[in-house]
Design an enzyme around this catalytic site. Sequence first.
Site, PDB file in Angstrom:
ATOM      1  N   LYS A 112       0.839  -1.214   0.000  1.00  0.00           N
ATOM      2  CA  LYS A 112       0.000   0.000   0.000  1.00  0.00           C
ATOM      3  C   LYS A 112       0.869   1.257   0.000  1.00  0.00           C
ATOM      4  O   LYS A 112       0.542   2.246  -0.653  1.00  0.00           O
ATOM      5  CB  LYS A 112      -0.931   0.040   1.222  1.00  0.00           C
ATOM      6  CG  LYS A 112      -1.965  -1.046   1.243  1.00  0.00           C
ATOM      7  CD  LYS A 112      -3.101  -0.777   0.268  1.00  0.00           C
ATOM      8  CE  LYS A 112      -4.136  -1.885   0.329  1.00  0.00           C
ATOM      9  NZ  LYS A 112      -4.869  -2.173  -0.845  1.00  0.00           N
ATOM     10  N   LYS A 192      -3.069  -9.714  -8.358  1.00  0.00           N
ATOM     11  CA  LYS A 192      -4.321 -10.279  -7.860  1.00  0.00           C
ATOM     12  C   LYS A 192      -5.484  -9.376  -8.275  1.00  0.00           C
ATOM     13  O   LYS A 192      -5.303  -8.166  -8.431  1.00  0.00           O
ATOM     14  CB  LYS A 192      -4.259 -10.462  -6.340  1.00  0.00           C
ATOM     15  CG  LYS A 192      -4.449  -9.201  -5.559  1.00  0.00           C
ATOM     16  CD  LYS A 192      -4.766  -9.462  -4.102  1.00  0.00           C
ATOM     17  CE  LYS A 192      -5.074  -8.122  -3.458  1.00  0.00           C
ATOM     18  NZ  LYS A 192      -5.437  -8.119  -2.083  1.00  0.00           N
ATOM     19  N   LYS A 195     -10.084  -4.092  -6.974  1.00  0.00           N
ATOM     20  CA  LYS A 195     -10.753  -2.854  -7.401  1.00  0.00           C
ATOM     21  C   LYS A 195      -9.730  -1.755  -7.628  1.00  0.00           C
ATOM     22  O   LYS A 195      -9.766  -1.027  -8.610  1.00  0.00           O
ATOM     23  CB  LYS A 195     -11.722  -2.392  -6.320  1.00  0.00           C
ATOM     24  CG  LYS A 195     -13.097  -2.948  -6.434  1.00  0.00           C
ATOM     25  CD  LYS A 195     -13.944  -2.098  -7.368  1.00  0.00           C
ATOM     26  CE  LYS A 195     -15.080  -2.886  -7.969  1.00  0.00           C
ATOM     27  NZ  LYS A 195     -16.261  -2.933  -7.147  1.00  0.00           N
TER      28      LYS A 195
HETATM   29  P1  TYM Z   1     -10.723  -7.244   1.071  1.00  0.00           P
HETATM   30  O1  TYM Z   1     -11.813  -6.271   1.222  1.00  0.00           O
HETATM   31  O2  TYM Z   1      -9.544  -6.870   0.254  1.00  0.00           O
HETATM   32  O3  TYM Z   1     -11.287  -8.594   0.462  1.00  0.00           O
HETATM   33  C1  TYM Z   1     -12.398  -9.294   1.021  1.00  0.00           C
HETATM   34  C2  TYM Z   1     -12.116 -10.790   0.910  1.00  0.00           C
HETATM   35  O4  TYM Z   1     -11.919 -11.146  -0.456  1.00  0.00           O
HETATM   36  C3  TYM Z   1     -10.683 -11.833  -0.611  1.00  0.00           C
HETATM   37  N1  TYM Z   1     -10.086 -11.465  -1.895  1.00  0.00           N
HETATM   38  C4  TYM Z   1      -9.585 -12.328  -2.778  1.00  0.00           C
HETATM   39  N2  TYM Z   1      -9.505 -13.671  -2.760  1.00  0.00           N
HETATM   40  C5  TYM Z   1      -8.937 -14.270  -3.838  1.00  0.00           C
HETATM   41  N3  TYM Z   1      -8.450 -13.588  -4.917  1.00  0.00           N
HETATM   42  C6  TYM Z   1      -8.513 -12.240  -4.959  1.00  0.00           C
HETATM   43  N4  TYM Z   1      -8.054 -11.577  -6.027  1.00  0.00           N
HETATM   44  C7  TYM Z   1      -9.095 -11.551  -3.861  1.00  0.00           C
HETATM   45  N5  TYM Z   1      -9.320 -10.236  -3.584  1.00  0.00           N
HETATM   46  C8  TYM Z   1      -9.923 -10.202  -2.370  1.00  0.00           C
HETATM   47  C9  TYM Z   1      -9.801 -11.333   0.539  1.00  0.00           C
HETATM   48  O5  TYM Z   1      -8.776 -12.251   0.839  1.00  0.00           O
HETATM   49  C10 TYM Z   1     -10.818 -11.193   1.651  1.00  0.00           C
HETATM   50  O6  TYM Z   1     -11.021 -12.429   2.299  1.00  0.00           O
HETATM   51  N6  TYM Z   1      -8.225  -6.839   5.370  1.00  0.00           N
HETATM   52  C11 TYM Z   1      -9.423  -7.416   4.767  1.00  0.00           C
HETATM   53  C12 TYM Z   1     -10.702  -7.011   5.466  1.00  0.00           C
HETATM   54  C13 TYM Z   1     -10.784  -7.327   6.914  1.00  0.00           C
HETATM   55  C14 TYM Z   1     -10.883  -8.612   7.492  1.00  0.00           C
HETATM   56  C15 TYM Z   1     -10.991  -8.383   8.882  1.00  0.00           C
HETATM   57  C16 TYM Z   1     -10.888  -9.897   6.966  1.00  0.00           C
HETATM   58  C17 TYM Z   1     -10.806  -6.418   7.921  1.00  0.00           C
HETATM   59  N7  TYM Z   1     -10.941  -7.058   9.095  1.00  0.00           N
HETATM   60  C18 TYM Z   1     -11.065  -9.455   9.773  1.00  0.00           C
HETATM   61  C19 TYM Z   1     -10.981 -10.957   7.864  1.00  0.00           C
HETATM   62  C20 TYM Z   1     -11.079 -10.731   9.235  1.00  0.00           C
HETATM   63  C21 TYM Z   1      -9.486  -6.941   3.332  1.00  0.00           C
HETATM   64  O7  TYM Z   1      -8.986  -5.899   2.993  1.00  0.00           O
HETATM   65  O8  TYM Z   1     -10.227  -7.746   2.519  1.00  0.00           O
END
Ligand code: TYM
Length: 324
Positions: A112, A192, A195
């Site tokens: 980031k 990966k 958005k």
């Molecule tokens: P975020 O918002 O980026 O993504 C949400 C979920 O989608 C999965 N994901 C993917 N899996 C496979 N391939 C991809 N290209 C891909 N893009 C996204 C992510 O692994 C995620 O499971 N930090 C987290 C949000 C969060 C969270 C938490 C998750 C905040 N607190 C506590 C679990 C537990 C995030 O930014 O996910």
Amino acid sequence: MKHRVFSGARPTGRQHLGNYLGALQNWVNMQDDYDCVYCIVDIHALTTLEDTSSLQKDIYEMTLDWLAAGLDPKKSILFVQSHVPEVMVLHTLLSMVTPLGWLLRVPTFKEKAKIQPQNVNYGLVGYPVLQTADIVIYKAEFVPVGEDQLPHLELAREIARRFNNLFGDTFPEPQAKLTLFPSILGLDGKEKMSKQLKNDIEIALSPEDTIKRVMTAVTDPARQYRSDPGHPEICNIYRLQGYFNPSQVDALADQCRSAKIGCVDCKMLLAQKINSNLEPFRERRAAFAAKPQYIKDVLADGAQRAQAIASETLSEVKQKMGLI
Ligand code: TYM
């Protein structure tokens, strides 16, 4: 008693195939066997958003995707992170037991910082501490996520362990649960799907727009002419065929290797399979979109149920830390 599951996603608006295959599918499948809590992490979103004007709309769009994908508010708690402010207090308390060095080493922080060098804010460094607070405030044992979240989960376990060592056994050490598709690449075939990188396919797109997006995907870069043999094992489109078109996937690999099928036809086939697979999801989504008050009610009820658990854990933590 059922084991507890917690997971969350940043309100980036409509969910993409990465979110859907990497996480959401597991969330839906776990609802019957676990006590599930799913959270729209709006505070986390602020670490990367400089313009927050679409935040409420994005929360709404994401909730529609979740409900249409099969998350059921009768079975699971669905809520918005900032509606249960106890988590921000726990974040501050956990920050006192988290060495800064652990946070500066986290790969997502470094990524980031590279993507937004103009906005390396304090919240970005503490991101995994807030994520840990999200999970442990519900004493969750399992966290269904995509592969990119594994370093955060590792850190969550370390923070929970350290807290338990210092103040007595309080939190379970949360374990990640991956799907069969834990890492979906974007249309560029390199990074990966995300958005922020604009290489995604939203699950709520119209069938026509889905076809347009899929047709822009990079396939096997070594295959320049239709007659060149392909290498399905390195092709992102081929991987997606594995999910959306499992009955034809082996035949497609042979046809690709022998150049009997070209990338354009292969992509068109995939787009059609995505559309037929997601048709029921899209119909349910349209039905939920016609009931905006219902969406608000689901999130309000979820926040109330989440808060009951969160406030109990926070009192226990405050007591153990000598604050009350
Ligand atoms: P975020 O918002 O980026 O993504 C949400 C979920 O989608 C999965 N994901 C993917 N899996 C496979 N391939 C991809 N290209 C891909 N893009 C996204 C992510 O692994 C995620 O499971 N930090 C987290 C949000 C969060 C969270 C938490 C998750 C905040 N607190 C506590 C679990 C537990 C995030 O930014 O996910």
